[in-house]
Design a protein around this motif. Sequence first.
Motif, short mmCIF file in Angstrom:
data_model
loop_
_atom_site.label_atom_id
_atom_site.label_comp_id
_atom_site.label_asym_id
_atom_site.label_seq_id
_atom_site.Cartn_x
_atom_site.Cartn_y
_atom_site.Cartn_z
N ASN A 36 -2.15 -1.63 13.44
CA ASN A 36 -1.77 -0.98 12.34
C ASN A 36 -1.47 0.50 12.63
O ASN A 36 -0.58 1.26 12.21
CB ASN A 36 -3.17 -0.73 11.27
CG ASN A 36 -2.91 -1.94 10.46
OD1 ASN A 36 -1.78 -2.08 9.77
ND2 ASN A 36 -3.80 -2.59 10.26
N GLN A 40 2.07 1.85 12.17
CA GLN A 40 2.65 3.03 11.11
C GLN A 40 3.24 4.15 11.95
O GLN A 40 3.97 4.69 11.35
CB GLN A 40 1.02 3.58 10.74
CG GLN A 40 1.19 4.84 9.86
CD GLN A 40 -0.18 5.75 9.75
OE1 GLN A 40 -0.89 5.74 10.83
NE2 GLN A 40 -0.42 6.10 8.43
N HIS A 58 -8.62 7.37 9.34
CA HIS A 58 -7.26 6.95 9.03
C HIS A 58 -6.42 8.00 8.54
O HIS A 58 -6.90 9.01 7.49
CB HIS A 58 -7.70 5.81 8.02
CG HIS A 58 -8.61 4.87 8.49
ND1 HIS A 58 -8.08 3.87 9.58
CD2 HIS A 58 -9.79 4.32 8.44
CE1 HIS A 58 -9.08 2.89 9.91
NE2 HIS A 58 -10.07 3.35 9.10
N PHE A 60 -3.62 8.39 5.91
CA PHE A 60 -2.72 7.82 4.64
C PHE A 60 -1.53 8.65 4.24
O PHE A 60 -1.76 9.96 4.12
CB PHE A 60 -3.62 7.61 3.47
CG PHE A 60 -4.73 6.65 3.91
CD1 PHE A 60 -4.26 5.23 3.62
CD2 PHE A 60 -5.97 7.06 3.90
CE1 PHE A 60 -5.44 4.36 3.64
CE2 PHE A 60 -7.09 6.20 4.05
CZ PHE A 60 -6.64 4.56 3.95
N ASP A 64 3.19 4.66 3.27
CA ASP A 64 2.53 3.49 3.90
C ASP A 64 2.20 2.26 3.23
O ASP A 64 2.13 2.52 1.86
CB ASP A 64 1.06 4.23 4.37
CG ASP A 64 0.97 4.87 5.43
OD1 ASP A 64 1.86 4.80 6.55
OD2 ASP A 64 -0.12 5.73 5.86
N TRP A 65 2.18 1.14 3.73
CA TRP A 65 1.68 -0.13 3.39
C TRP A 65 0.10 -0.14 3.13
O TRP A 65 -0.50 0.07 4.30
CB TRP A 65 2.18 -1.37 4.11
CG TRP A 65 3.70 -1.10 4.18
CD1 TRP A 65 4.63 -0.09 3.70
CD2 TRP A 65 4.30 -2.10 5.26
NE1 TRP A 65 5.94 -0.62 4.05
CE2 TRP A 65 5.69 -1.65 5.22
CE3 TRP A 65 4.06 -3.02 6.11
CZ2 TRP A 65 7.10 -2.15 5.90
CZ3 TRP A 65 5.10 -3.70 6.79
CH2 TRP A 65 6.46 -3.17 6.71
N VAL A 66 -0.30 -0.46 2.14
CA VAL A 66 -1.79 -0.67 2.07
C VAL A 66 -2.39 -1.58 1.34
O VAL A 66 -1.77 -2.47 0.49
CB VAL A 66 -2.51 0.91 1.43
CG1 VAL A 66 -2.14 1.86 2.06
CG2 VAL A 66 -1.87 0.72 0.00
N HIS A 120 -4.61 0.12 5.89
CA HIS A 120 -3.44 0.05 6.23
C HIS A 120 -3.06 -1.57 6.39
O HIS A 120 -3.89 -2.64 6.54
CB HIS A 120 -2.94 0.61 7.43
CG HIS A 120 -2.98 2.03 7.28
ND1 HIS A 120 -4.13 2.71 7.49
CD2 HIS A 120 -2.28 2.97 6.85
CE1 HIS A 120 -3.83 4.21 7.40
NE2 HIS A 120 -2.56 4.14 6.97
N TYR A 122 -0.04 -2.91 7.54
CA TYR A 122 1.03 -3.31 8.57
C TYR A 122 0.74 -4.61 9.39
O TYR A 122 1.70 -5.47 9.50
CB TYR A 122 1.25 -2.26 9.57
CG TYR A 122 1.69 -0.84 8.75
CD1 TYR A 122 3.35 -0.62 8.55
CD2 TYR A 122 0.95 -0.06 8.64
CE1 TYR A 122 3.60 0.31 7.88
CE2 TYR A 122 1.50 1.25 8.03
CZ TYR A 122 2.61 1.31 7.54
OH TYR A 122 3.15 2.79 6.93
#
Length: 216
Positions: A36, A40, A58, A60, A64-66, A120, A122
């Motif tokens: 991830n 990212q 982390h 954010f 971003d894909w979450v 995340h 990903y």
Amino acid sequence: MELVASHIPHHFTTTSEDIQVLCPSRRHTAGTLDLNIRLQQRLNPPALGKPEHRHEGHVFRLGDWVLQIRNRPDRGANGVFNGATGTITALDPDNHHLTVTLHDGEPVLYPFTDLDDLLHAYALTVHRSQGSEYPYVVIPLTTSANQLLQRNLLYTAVTRARRGVMLIGQPDAVHRALANTHTKRRHTALDHRITRQAVAMPHLRDLGLSGQLAWS
């Protein structure tokens, strides 16, 4: 990184948004924690004017894909539940919140204090992908996953893909997964619970059930 960011989108005339990475585990080599961060950085790197917020190690970032990891029936119009995915479409550092637009189109506000509910997305574990489908799936398999390499896990990962799937890693890891058909037995005490419920509700015997639903 190259498969998701370049090779698959170019070869199949698609975008990285159509590709989901599925991993046997969170840790170890090629686990979700490491991938991830890498994905990212490759797919949504920091940029001037792109807001981001650091929470518990982390980052954010807008775009971003979450993934939602807890059931929150009081969030959003209809509740947000474990397994829901979306994209961060707004991030307001001054007012301490961000907005995730779920894949059904609903925008949901998250105060920064509630970001423990998000991961995340990903790269996801195979376990978290159950019940979902993706156009393309990439599955990194290495022997570091060890006992998590099981045939049913590999089957679940492969069947998440609608159009194409690619396994990448060590051939020995694939062979281990195919050969490992032993899974841990689940102790649910289901028979005891059904029997206890039947004793507590004797009137159910009078419903005239037959076949597999008949009382023994």
